[in-house]
Design a protein around this motif. Sequence first.
Motif, PDB file in Angstrom:
ATOM      1  N   GLU A 223      -8.991 108.436 -31.162  1.00 13.03           N
ATOM      2  CA  GLU A 223     -10.249 107.795 -31.559  1.00 13.03           C
ATOM      3  C   GLU A 223      -9.949 106.692 -32.574  1.00 13.03           C
TER       4      GLU A 223
ATOM      5  N   LYS B  11     -10.360 103.723 -35.362  1.00  8.59           N
ATOM      6  CA  LYS B  11     -11.112 103.466 -36.584  1.00  8.59           C
ATOM      7  C   LYS B  11     -10.639 102.139 -37.165  1.00  8.59           C
ATOM      8  N   VAL B  12     -11.527 101.156 -37.127  1.00  5.93           N
ATOM      9  CA  VAL B  12     -11.176  99.821 -37.638  1.00  5.93           C
ATOM     10  C   VAL B  12     -11.175  99.870 -39.168  1.00  5.93           C
TER      11      VAL B  12
ATOM     12  N   ASN C 208     -13.990  98.802 -30.925  1.00  9.89           N
ATOM     13  CA  ASN C 208     -14.757  99.173 -32.106  1.00  9.89           C
ATOM     14  C   ASN C 208     -14.317 100.528 -32.636  1.00  9.89           C
ATOM     15  N   THR C 209     -14.708 100.811 -33.857  1.00 14.15           N
ATOM     16  CA  THR C 209     -14.556 102.155 -34.407  1.00 14.15           C
ATOM     17  C   THR C 209     -15.304 103.151 -33.532  1.00 14.15           C
TER      18      THR C 209
ATOM     19  N   PRO D  61      -6.205 104.765 -37.278  1.00 18.73           N
ATOM     20  CA  PRO D  61      -6.646 103.535 -37.947  1.00 18.73           C
ATOM     21  C   PRO D  61      -6.000 102.307 -37.290  1.00 18.73           C
TER      22      PRO D  61
ATOM     23  N   ALA E 281      -8.140  95.205 -33.521  1.00 14.54           N
ATOM     24  CA  ALA E 281      -9.421  95.488 -32.875  1.00 14.54           C
ATOM     25  C   ALA E 281      -9.937  94.267 -32.122  1.00 14.54           C
TER      26      ALA E 281
END
Length: 318
Positions: A282, A284-285, A262-263, A232, A238
């Motif tokens: 990976e 996640k916004v 971006n997410t 996160p 971001a």
Amino acid sequence: MAGDPYEALGLKKTASDAEIKKAYRKIAKNDHPDLNPDPAATARFKAASSAYDLLKDPEKRRRFDAGEIDDQGQEKPQRRYYREHAEAADNPYSRSYGFEGDPDLSDVFSDLFGRRGAAGSGFGDGGFGSYRSQGYENPRDFHVRGQDYRFNLEIDFMTAAKGGKTRISLPEGGDLDVTIPKGVRDGQTIRLKGKGGAGMGQGGPGDAYLTISIAPHPDFQRDGNNIHLGLPITIYEAALGGKVRVPTIDGTVNLTIPAGSNTGRKLRLKGRGINGGDQTVELKVVMPPKVDDDLTEFMEKWRKDHSYDPRSELKAEV
């Protein structure tokens, strides 16, 4: 094994001994559990191993073909006898995976880490009976390999990834310290040579086999030797980018977040997986827990001059 042993090997009843051995070798090389973790492959391997164990013995094959014994050889599971007794025409013998006593097949499995074996043998009403009934005047002349032990052992994710030690309880009492190798896989079997039951006479001890199951981790997911982590990040990280601390199996490291992320964007931490594998992060916004007046006012002003449509590339009608 249940069913036709010839069918398990993909053969007809007229197959030669050489064809039986060749068919088993092919299945073993493709479907051994330490080479192919697919449950269907494991089932094929077990069926083929039991079939080969029956058909490689000419007398047992003859008796099966004649309908005198069933596809399991009329034997109790989880028993295995010393070779000179197992091959006697009047002695039943238990199922194995077919390669324990066959030097022509040993090369197939010589480099496997989690080699499977057959269960050990007993000595009693379900086994050989008394030593005198077997033609021995002295019990010291009777040699039987000790029973193999099998355990299902659950370990945590980090122990599987980094290796470690654990302890198991033995059937006859006492404990056994076990070293878990780094990078062990879910479903893999570890062989502990000589850690099974005691043998009789000059028969050596059996082995212990540990089938590993790995408990899931709340944050890490594993794909072979690679690790996946969902990370996160804030809306300002971001938008603006920056450095953040990221957990790995070997501790936290710094990761640079590119501006405008971006997410769903994936970043790689090379060599931070298991045994030289990588870790994928990976992004996640995540919105703040509360959208306050300052953020609302800023976004309303920003939207007037910077409006954009993130759904413009959708193919479906909206």
